[in-house]
Design an enzyme around this catalytic site. Structure first.
Site, PDB file in Angstrom:
ATOM      1  N   LYS A 146       0.810  -1.215   0.000  1.00 17.94           N
ATOM      2  CA  LYS A 146       0.000   0.000   0.000  1.00 17.94           C
ATOM      3  C   LYS A 146       0.848   1.272   0.000  1.00 17.94           C
ATOM      4  O   LYS A 146       0.477   2.277  -0.605  1.00 17.94           O
ATOM      5  CB  LYS A 146      -0.963  -0.017   1.188  1.00 17.94           C
ATOM      6  CG  LYS A 146      -2.155  -0.943   0.983  1.00 17.94           C
ATOM      7  CD  LYS A 146      -3.137  -0.837   2.124  1.00 17.94           C
ATOM      8  CE  LYS A 146      -4.448  -1.544   1.792  1.00 17.94           C
ATOM      9  NZ  LYS A 146      -4.291  -2.944   1.420  1.00 17.94           N
ATOM     10  N   GLU A 175      -3.535   7.951   7.079  1.00 21.56           N
ATOM     11  CA  GLU A 175      -4.041   8.904   6.091  1.00 21.56           C
ATOM     12  C   GLU A 175      -5.354   9.496   6.583  1.00 21.56           C
ATOM     13  O   GLU A 175      -5.980   8.991   7.530  1.00 21.56           O
ATOM     14  CB  GLU A 175      -4.243   8.218   4.737  1.00 21.56           C
ATOM     15  CG  GLU A 175      -5.260   7.101   4.760  1.00 21.56           C
ATOM     16  CD  GLU A 175      -5.320   6.325   3.447  1.00 21.56           C
ATOM     17  OE1 GLU A 175      -4.364   6.438   2.656  1.00 21.56           O
ATOM     18  OE2 GLU A 175      -6.307   5.613   3.232  1.00 21.56           O
ATOM     19  N   ASN A 190     -15.670  -3.904   6.257  1.00 24.59           N
ATOM     20  CA  ASN A 190     -14.830  -3.675   5.076  1.00 24.59           C
ATOM     21  C   ASN A 190     -14.881  -4.814   4.054  1.00 24.59           C
ATOM     22  O   ASN A 190     -14.042  -4.870   3.160  1.00 24.59           O
ATOM     23  CB  ASN A 190     -13.375  -3.412   5.485  1.00 24.59           C
ATOM     24  CG  ASN A 190     -13.237  -2.148   6.308  1.00 24.59           C
ATOM     25  OD1 ASN A 190     -13.645  -1.080   5.874  1.00 24.59           O
ATOM     26  ND2 ASN A 190     -12.677  -2.264   7.502  1.00 24.59           N
ATOM     27  N   GLU A 192      -9.324   0.626  -6.955  1.00 21.29           N
ATOM     28  CA  GLU A 192     -10.368   0.981  -5.992  1.00 21.29           C
ATOM     29  C   GLU A 192     -10.193   2.432  -5.558  1.00 21.29           C
ATOM     30  O   GLU A 192      -9.076   2.875  -5.260  1.00 21.29           O
ATOM     31  CB  GLU A 192     -10.320   0.035  -4.797  1.00 21.29           C
ATOM     32  CG  GLU A 192     -10.533  -1.421  -5.184  1.00 21.29           C
ATOM     33  CD  GLU A 192     -10.852  -2.309  -3.993  1.00 21.29           C
ATOM     34  OE1 GLU A 192     -10.675  -1.856  -2.848  1.00 21.29           O
ATOM     35  OE2 GLU A 192     -11.275  -3.456  -4.227  1.00 21.29           O
ATOM     36  N   GLU A 239      -6.356   1.436  -3.524  1.00 20.85           N
ATOM     37  CA  GLU A 239      -5.436   0.346  -3.830  1.00 20.85           C
ATOM     38  C   GLU A 239      -5.792  -0.229  -5.192  1.00 20.85           C
ATOM     39  O   GLU A 239      -6.848   0.074  -5.757  1.00 20.85           O
ATOM     40  CB  GLU A 239      -5.514  -0.756  -2.770  1.00 20.85           C
ATOM     41  CG  GLU A 239      -6.875  -1.444  -2.690  1.00 20.85           C
ATOM     42  CD  GLU A 239      -6.924  -2.533  -1.621  1.00 20.85           C
ATOM     43  OE1 GLU A 239      -5.854  -2.895  -1.116  1.00 20.85           O
ATOM     44  OE2 GLU A 239      -8.021  -3.008  -1.329  1.00 20.85           O
ATOM     45  N   ASN A 275      -6.165  -3.957  -7.035  1.00 16.60           N
ATOM     46  CA  ASN A 275      -6.207  -5.414  -6.906  1.00 16.60           C
ATOM     47  C   ASN A 275      -5.745  -6.024  -8.220  1.00 16.60           C
ATOM     48  O   ASN A 275      -6.378  -5.831  -9.265  1.00 16.60           O
ATOM     49  CB  ASN A 275      -7.614  -5.895  -6.564  1.00 16.60           C
ATOM     50  CG  ASN A 275      -8.002  -5.508  -5.147  1.00 16.60           C
ATOM     51  OD1 ASN A 275      -7.212  -5.635  -4.225  1.00 16.60           O
ATOM     52  ND2 ASN A 275      -9.212  -5.009  -4.974  1.00 16.60           N
ATOM     53  N   PHE A 290     -23.725 -12.088  12.052  1.00 16.10           N
ATOM     54  CA  PHE A 290     -23.129 -12.738  10.881  1.00 16.10           C
ATOM     55  C   PHE A 290     -22.126 -13.827  11.272  1.00 16.10           C
ATOM     56  O   PHE A 290     -21.075 -13.980  10.655  1.00 16.10           O
ATOM     57  CB  PHE A 290     -22.474 -11.704   9.965  1.00 16.10           C
ATOM     58  CG  PHE A 290     -23.450 -10.689   9.452  1.00 16.10           C
ATOM     59  CD1 PHE A 290     -24.221 -10.955   8.328  1.00 16.10           C
ATOM     60  CD2 PHE A 290     -23.626  -9.480  10.103  1.00 16.10           C
ATOM     61  CE1 PHE A 290     -25.138 -10.029   7.861  1.00 16.10           C
ATOM     62  CE2 PHE A 290     -24.542  -8.549   9.645  1.00 16.10           C
ATOM     63  CZ  PHE A 290     -25.305  -8.822   8.522  1.00 16.10           C
TER      64      PHE A 290
END
Length: 646
Positions: A232, A316, A351, A391, A404, A406, A464
């Site tokens: 990253k 960030e 996420n 993304e 990022e 992928n 979940f």
């Protein structure tokens, strides 16, 4: 409410509109089950769960009819069977034996590949993505090789491929991540290329480099691009150099929490604390003050070390009320790179994406093109060749920032295929073979609207919690993707009888709907979810179905905080019935209650009996072919004729 106790709605369906659960329960009683162990005529019958070891492979050479030659080599329990006249590949039973733990099935029919240089692909994955890749390969006339672990010996992806090679025990670290076994399988079967799918080895640059050194084709980008975009910090540095918009922050590695707090103050709260090697939402924390910054740094660093073996952390600026928008790109080795319509992926839980769609209800063409041009610039900066996804985080003013890249096929790629008519897997294969892209940027524009729901084995009513077990009943909606302007597509790697195990991702299927407008795609998704029957494990259909009814979702008012905001603690608790739904549910309950009462009045054993000279399979079968007027107390007024029995 009359008869509610007679409905026997499965516990996993409580949260969905109980009405939808009732509809599925009624449908389940009428949808016929496939024959036990049924397999497609194009598949080899992988009959023996006890399979030979990697040192003991059984080779099968067969035409669809005629002579079948079986030969074994090595390994106790494997024996030479000679040539069996008139036996088809589908009828072959592979002998097991003591000490035999792996197998390889090989079809030696002449190649009919439409892609020069590639006539056999090994798919280094499992589940729905392995099935998905195999379908495109078959369309291109390319043979496929599956790899499997102990847990997947009878998996759907094994049946879908022309050949199968055992690569190890159930834990992925001992099988699907075992690079030596994967490469050995390629050499053993003569596969020239490997498609990694997503996850597992798909973003392993060392593996891609090793394949290249072995003279084998990796259907994906080169190792440099994987390395550069996988880190990253490095990827953001490259993005800045390429002129890509990035979130303000400090990209230097941070070593202790006091420095983390100081940097967070300089950037300005709130901030996002991230692991450099992170992914899938791991190693990420939001901090709104000094105390949260210090704690978030400690937790993210520890999680990053345990998950990725890399504890580097950076900070960030956190974008408030953000949307998660991604741009699909595809590039070839001839200098061509195009960007495709954006995907809206803001409906996330921890996420992890749950619902995706294309295009986004928020992004206009000007913003899409600006995002696409920057995505292409980044891809060209690392000499990217294959399918990839950039993304972006987008704020309420349509300012966008690089998150990022992928370097693989995304889980949600079907929605892009639906609105473009492109087969991304086919393009990946053709690019890997050195072919030029068949499309130009000016040809690309979204047509219609596509929606995807990820169906997971997890309990929506219990935060979940993952669910494991055997799918005792599995009836997805009909996949009619070839029907034109409106259709349902089901990407799945399971069937009735499949096991959702503890070893792998709990995804059951991806349910995709396509129509000409967003509202129509949502309505089609609602209907498809109501038809989806899953029994044996708890699944999240109830939750996804409720989201589809959410007024905010239907308006397209989405952010990555949607689930947290719309389902705050204690989380999703089920669907509140409307008055109309309550009335309809009452009618269904009454009908089912009456049917149960009728069953109780018929003196037939559950094992079956003879009625009017016809064999039944029990009381339920008899009631299933009788109308209420045919039952009076304990007597059948009108005998069943042959047509009724059928």
């Amino acid at each position: 409410m009359l008869g509610l106790g007679a409905m026997r709605i499965p516990s996993q369906s409580r949260g969905l509109s109980a009405l939808a659960a009732a509809r599925r329960e009624v449908r389940a009683a009428w949808v016929p089950r496939p024959p036990l162990g049924a397999a497609s005529s194009r598949k080899h019958n992988l009959a023996s769960p006890a399979v030979p070891s990697t040192a003991a492979a059984v080779q099968i050479s067969a035409q669809s009819r005629g002579m079948l030659s079986l030969s074994g080599r090595g390994g106790s329990g494997t024996r030479f069977l000679g040539t069996l006249p008139g036996l088809t590949a589908e009828a072959a039973v592979i002998p097991g034996g003591s000490g035999t733990k792996g197998r390889s099935f090989s079809s030696e029919a002449p190649s009919s590949s439409m892609v020069k240089g590639i006539d056999k692909i090994l798919i280094a994955n499992r589940g729905e993505i392995a099935v998905r890749v195999a379908k495109t390969a078959r369309k291109l006339g390319i043979k496929t090789v599956a790899v499997y672990s102990d847990a997947d010996a009878r998996a759907v992806h094994v049946k879908e491929c022309d050949e199968a090679v055992y690569v190890g025990p159930s834990p992925s670290i001992e099988s699907y991540l075992k690079t030596d076994a994967i490469i050995a399988a390629m050499k053993q079967t003569g596969a020239q290329a490997l498609h990694p799918g997503y996850g597992f080895l798909s973003e392993n640059s060392a593996f891609a480099e090793r394949l290249a050194a072995e003279g084998l084709i990796f259907i994906g980008p080169g190792s440099f691009a994987i390395n550069a975009m996988g880190d990253k910090i490095e990827s953001k540095t490259l993005a800045i150099k390429a002129g890509v918009s990035t979130i303000p922050g400090k990209l230097d590695t941070i070593e202790d929490e006091s420095v983390a707090v100081q940097i967070a103050k300089e950037i300005g709260y709130p901030v996002m604390i991230k692991a450099s090697a992170g992914g899938g939402g791991k190693g990420m924390r939001v901090a709104h003050n000094d105390e949260e910054a210090a704690e978030g740094f400690r937790l993210s660093k520890a999680e990053a070390a345990s998950s990725f073996g890399d504890d580097r952390i950076f900070i960030e600026k956190f974008v408030d009320q953000p949307r998660h928008i991604e741009i699909q790109i595809i590039a070839d080795s001839h200098g061509n790179c195009v960007y495709l319509p954006e995907r809206e992926c803001s409906i996330q839980r921890r996420n992890q994406k749950v619902i995706e769609e294309s295009p986004s209800p928020f992004i206009d063409e000007k913003t899409w093109r600006a995002m696409g041009e920057q995505a292409v610039a980044l891809a060209k900066a690392v000499n990217y060749q294959s399918a990839g996804t950039v993304e972006m985080m987008v704020d309420g003013d349509k300012n966008f920032y690089f998150l990022e890249m992928n370097t693989r096929l995304q889980v949600e790629h079907p929605v892009t295929e639906c609105v473009t008519g492109l087969d991304l897997v086919e393009l990946m294969i053709r690019v890997a073979a050195g072919q030029e892209l068949p499309v130009k940027q000016e040809d690309i524009k979204a047509k219609g609207w596509a929606m995807e729901s990820r169906i997971y084995a997890e309990d929506s009513l219990r935060n979940f919690l993952p669910s494991v077990g055997v799918l005792h009943r599995y009836v997805p909606p009909e996949d009619n993707r070839d029907s034109g302007d409106e259709y349902v597509r089901v990407d799945t790697g399971v069937e009735e009888g499949s096991e959702i195990s503890i070893y792998y991702d709990p995804m059951i299927a991806k349910l995709i709907t396509y129509s000409q407008t967003r509202d129509a795609a949502i309505n089609k998704m609602k209907a498809a979810l109501d038809e989806f029957i899953v029994k044996g494990v708890v699944c999240n259909i109830n939750f996804v179905r409720d989201v589809m009814d959410n007024p905010r979702f239907m308006k397209g008012d989405l952010t990555t905080h949607f689930i947290a905001q719309e389902y705050p603690d204690p989380g999703f608790r089920g669907h509140l019935l409307t008055p109309f739904e309550t009335d309809e549910l009452s009618c269904i309950a009454a009908m089912m209650h009456m049917q149960t009462a009728q069953q109780d009045k018929i003196f037939l054993s559950t094992e079956g009996s003879h009625v009017a000279g016809k064999q039944t399979v029990g009381r339920a079968a008899l009631v299933g072919v009788m109308s209420p007027t045919e039952i009076v107390g304990e007597k059948v007024r009108t005998p069943l004729n042959a047509a009724d029995a059928r």
